[in-house]
Design a protein around this motif. Structure first.
Motif, short mmCIF file in Angstrom:
data_model
loop_
_atom_site.label_atom_id
_atom_site.label_comp_id
_atom_site.label_asym_id
_atom_site.label_seq_id
_atom_site.Cartn_x
_atom_site.Cartn_y
_atom_site.Cartn_z
N ASN A 282 41.62 68.29 32.20
CA ASN A 282 41.87 66.96 32.74
C ASN A 282 43.25 66.43 32.35
O ASN A 282 43.98 65.91 33.19
N LYS B 231 40.72 55.08 34.50
CA LYS B 231 42.12 54.80 34.85
C LYS B 231 42.84 54.12 33.69
O LYS B 231 44.04 54.28 33.52
N TRP C 25 44.24 53.89 30.30
CA TRP C 25 44.60 54.96 29.36
C TRP C 25 43.92 54.80 28.01
O TRP C 25 43.56 55.79 27.38
N LYS D 103 46.57 65.62 34.68
CA LYS D 103 47.22 64.31 34.63
C LYS D 103 48.70 64.47 34.28
O LYS D 103 49.56 63.79 34.83
N GLU E 186 50.55 65.61 37.34
CA GLU E 186 50.61 64.60 38.39
C GLU E 186 51.58 63.47 38.07
O GLU E 186 52.38 63.08 38.91
#
Length: 187
Positions: A108, A81, A83, A112, A115
């Protein structure tokens, strides 16, 4: 040892074709170099003596290319989570030169981005990872860059919709206009 015409991958740069092998005198030192022709008419010189040390390898075959595409069809793998930690982990995957790891980074980070967006650094990383992935798949699949870019986008969009898109409940959809002023009918 690689030969002229071999299709190889130079980690963090992508795939290209050995255009020639030349001896160069750089800073008073004579060395033999692979002259690698990369996408976009870019040429890269790699010392032949250090090629394997820096991770140069042959491109994948058609069967492996299908497995790489299969990675894009899967759900994202667990990412940190934080970064900063996530960035370092993804950078390590890209530096490995392993095309499966690069495909994992592309999928991935694409998820992200869809989202909640990416930081500037992660956007650059995603673009670089896509370029590396696409350059190798173009040579492995004997396809155009545009075809492979479209294939990668389609696979990511499909898997994102399958694994991440919120399902709409049919009962929650208003299928009839109901005026706010109370003058309409319910027919």
């Amino acid at each position: 040892m690689f030969n002229v015409g071999d299709k190889i991958v130079y980690p963090m740069h992508g795939a290209g074709v050995i255009d020639s092998i030349e001896e160069k005198d750089i800073l008073g030192e004579k060395q033999s170099y692979y002259i690698l022709k990369m996408p976009g008419e870019v040429k890269v010189m790699i010392p032949t003596a250090k090629a394997e040390t820096v991770g140069v390898r042959n491109i994948i075959d058609k069967n492996s290319a299908e497995k790489v595409i299969g990675i894009l069809e899967k759900d994202e793998t667990q990412m940190d989570k934080n970064w900063n930690k996530r960035y370092r982990d993804n950078m390590d995957k890209m530096k490995s030169g392993d095309i499966y790891e690069v495909a994992d980074v592309v999928r991935n980070l694409s998820f992200k981005q869809k989202e909640k967006g990416l930081s500037t650094g992660e956007k650059k990383m995603l673009n670089n990872a896509k370029q590396i992935l696409v350059s190798e798949l173009v040579l492995a699949e004997h396809s155009s860059q545009e075809e492979v870019e479209q294939l990668v986008e389609n696979k990511i969009n499909t898997s994102f919709m399958m694994f991440r898109a919120e399902e709409v409940q049919p009962e929650s959809v208003v299928n009839k206009f109901i005026p706010f002023d109370g003058t309409g009918t319910n027919d």
